[in-house]
Design a protein around this motif. Structure first.
Motif, PDB file in Angstrom:
ATOM      1  N   PRO A  63       0.578  -1.260   0.337  1.00 34.77           N
ATOM      2  CA  PRO A  63      -0.285   0.025   0.050  1.00 34.77           C
ATOM      3  C   PRO A  63       1.086   1.148   0.201  1.00 34.77           C
ATOM      4  O   PRO A  63       0.271   2.575   0.293  1.00 34.77           O
ATOM      5  CB  PRO A  63      -0.569   0.000   0.924  1.00 34.77           C
ATOM      6  N   GLU A  64       2.543   1.174   0.236  1.00 32.68           N
ATOM      7  CA  GLU A  64       3.002   2.400  -0.081  1.00 32.68           C
ATOM      8  C   GLU A  64       2.287   3.429  -1.145  1.00 32.68           C
ATOM      9  O   GLU A  64       2.190   5.110  -0.878  1.00 32.68           O
ATOM     10  CB  GLU A  64       4.139   2.478  -0.080  1.00 32.68           C
ATOM     11  N   ALA A  65       2.640   2.340  -2.196  1.00 40.05           N
ATOM     12  CA  ALA A  65       1.647   3.381  -3.678  1.00 40.05           C
ATOM     13  C   ALA A  65       0.960   4.440  -3.086  1.00 40.05           C
ATOM     14  O   ALA A  65       0.568   5.845  -3.419  1.00 40.05           O
ATOM     15  CB  ALA A  65       1.943   3.195  -4.432  1.00 40.05           C
ATOM     16  N   THR A  86      -2.739 -10.077  -6.663  1.00 43.59           N
ATOM     17  CA  THR A  86      -3.849 -10.393  -7.991  1.00 43.59           C
ATOM     18  C   THR A  86      -4.953  -9.927  -7.394  1.00 43.59           C
ATOM     19  O   THR A  86      -5.936  -8.723  -7.478  1.00 43.59           O
ATOM     20  CB  THR A  86      -4.386 -12.012  -8.429  1.00 43.59           C
ATOM     21  N   ASN A  87      -4.542  -9.944  -5.214  1.00 42.29           N
ATOM     22  CA  ASN A  87      -5.584 -10.136  -4.433  1.00 42.29           C
ATOM     23  C   ASN A  87      -4.983  -8.317  -4.179  1.00 42.29           C
ATOM     24  O   ASN A  87      -6.539  -7.753  -3.087  1.00 42.29           O
ATOM     25  CB  ASN A  87      -5.449 -10.566  -3.181  1.00 42.29           C
ATOM     26  N   LYS A  88      -4.734  -7.481  -4.690  1.00 49.62           N
ATOM     27  CA  LYS A  88      -4.404  -6.349  -4.792  1.00 49.62           C
ATOM     28  C   LYS A  88      -4.704  -5.352  -5.338  1.00 49.62           C
ATOM     29  O   LYS A  88      -4.681  -4.073  -5.324  1.00 49.62           O
ATOM     30  CB  LYS A  88      -2.852  -5.478  -4.542  1.00 49.62           C
ATOM     31  N   ALA A  89      -5.218  -6.433  -6.246  1.00 54.31           N
ATOM     32  CA  ALA A  89      -5.290  -5.484  -7.684  1.00 54.31           C
ATOM     33  C   ALA A  89      -6.658  -4.511  -8.040  1.00 54.31           C
ATOM     34  O   ALA A  89      -6.136  -3.246  -8.213  1.00 54.31           O
ATOM     35  CB  ALA A  89      -5.534  -6.271  -9.218  1.00 54.31           C
ATOM     36  N   ARG A  94      -7.697   1.872  -8.162  1.00 51.79           N
ATOM     37  CA  ARG A  94      -8.508   3.516  -7.127  1.00 51.79           C
ATOM     38  C   ARG A  94      -7.404   4.697  -7.652  1.00 51.79           C
ATOM     39  O   ARG A  94      -8.089   5.306  -7.327  1.00 51.79           O
ATOM     40  CB  ARG A  94      -8.675   3.136  -5.704  1.00 51.79           C
ATOM     41  N   TYR A  95      -6.451   3.860  -7.458  1.00 47.91           N
ATOM     42  CA  TYR A  95      -5.223   5.915  -7.810  1.00 47.91           C
ATOM     43  C   TYR A  95      -4.699   5.341  -8.667  1.00 47.91           C
ATOM     44  O   TYR A  95      -4.328   6.559  -9.477  1.00 47.91           O
ATOM     45  CB  TYR A  95      -4.996   5.411  -6.385  1.00 47.91           C
ATOM     46  N   ALA A  96      -4.236   4.582  -9.192  1.00 48.19           N
ATOM     47  CA  ALA A  96      -2.878   3.625 -10.410  1.00 48.19           C
ATOM     48  C   ALA A  96      -3.741   4.938 -11.838  1.00 48.19           C
ATOM     49  O   ALA A  96      -4.636   4.112 -12.540  1.00 48.19           O
ATOM     50  CB  ALA A  96      -2.699   2.777 -10.626  1.00 48.19           C
TER      51      ALA A  96
END
Length: 230
Positions: A63-65, A86-89, A94-96
Motif C-alpha cells: 500500500p505504499e503507493a 491479484t488480490n491487491k489489484a 482506485r489510484y493508479a
C-alpha cells in the motif's frame, strides 16, 4: 543545497540526457515521457518534483503507493510499475492511472473489476519477460503477449496502452529493447491504440530512446541513492 535544489539539478541533467538521446535518434523530445520512479522516497519529494514540472511518477509497492497518492496534493499521473498480486489489484485500480506490469489474464480481470467499481479507466501495459530463467520475475513470455493483449483490450475499465520490459541484468539492453519494439509493432497491428513502449531506467535509457521507447522509468538518476530501509 536544499532538497529542491538537489532535485532540480539532477532533473536538469536527466532532461539534458533525454534531449541528447532524442536528437541522436532523430525523435522529437515530446514523444518521450519521463516517469520518475519515487518508490521508497517520501511524498514531500513527489510534491517537489511536481513543482519542478514532473507530470508522471512511478511506484511499485502497495500500500505504499496508495498512501503516497492520497497524501500528495499535486495533479500527477500515477504509474504502478512493480509486480502486482491479484488480490491487491482492486485497490491499485482506485489510484493508479496506468499499471505497467500486467502479465497474466487473472490480473487483467481483477484490474478490470477494480476499475469498474471505482468508476475509472485504468491504462495497462503488458510487461514482457525476455529472460525466462527466473520464475519469480514479473512479466509474461513474448509468445503469450498477443493473447493477453486481446483479453485486456476487451475488458471494461481497462485501456490497452502498450508494452513494458525490464532489461535482464548483465546483458546488453539494446537488443532487448529492439525485440520489445518489434513485438509492439505486431500488437499494434490488432490494437492500433497500444502505442506506448516503456523501457529504460537510469543506466540504460539512452538505448531505450534509440529503440523507440515512449516512456522512461527513471528513479536514482533524479532522486539520488535510495534510502536504506530498516
Amino acid at each position: 543545497m536544499s532538497r529542491r535544489e538537489e532535485l532540480a539539478e539532477r532533473l536538469a541533467v536527466v532532461e539534458e540526457r533525454i534531449d541528447a538521446a532524442c536528437a541522436a535518434a532523430g525523435r522529437p523530445r515530446e514523444d518521450v515521457t519521463l516517469v520518475v520512479v519515487t518508490k521508497t522516497y517520501p511524498a514531500s519529494d513527489v510534491e517537489l518534483l511536481a513543482g519542478l514540472g514532473v507530470s508522471d511518477v512511478g511506484e511499485n509497492r502497495h500500500p505504499e503507493a496508495g498512501d503516497k497518492a492520497e497524501e500528495v496534493r499535486a495533479d500527477l499521473r500515477w504509474h504502478f510499475v512493480g509486480g502486482l498480486q491479484t488480490n491487491k489489484a482492486g485497490a491499485v485500480s482506485r489510484y493508479a492511472d496506468v499499471v505497467q506490469s500486467l502479465d497474466r489474464v487473472k490480473l487483467a480481470r481483477s484490474l478490470s473489476r477494480g476499475a469498474q467499481a471505482a468508476g475509472r479507466e485504468v491504462g495497462v501495459m503488458i510487461q514482457v519477460d525476455f529472460d525466462g530463467t527466473d520464475p519469480g520475475r514479473a512479466g509474461t513470455a513474448p509468445d503469450d503477449v498477443s493473447a493477453l493483449a486481446d483479453v485486456a483490450a476487451e475488458l471494461p475499465g481497462l485501456r490497452l496502452d502498450g508494452l513494458m520490459t525490464v532489461a535482464p541484468l548483465g546483458v546488453d539492453p539494446r537488443p532487448v529493447f529492439d525485440r520489445l519494439a518489434g513485438l509492439a509493432e505486431r500488437v499494434r497491428a490488432d490494437h492500433p491504440g497500444a502505442r506506448a513502449l516503456s523501457a529504460g531506467m537510469s543506466e540504460d535509457f539512452e538505448d531505450a530512446v534509440a529503440a523507440g521507447a515512449t516512456h522512461l522509468r527513471i528513479g536514482r538518476a533524479v532522486l539520488g541513492e535510495r534510502p536504506v530501509l530498516g
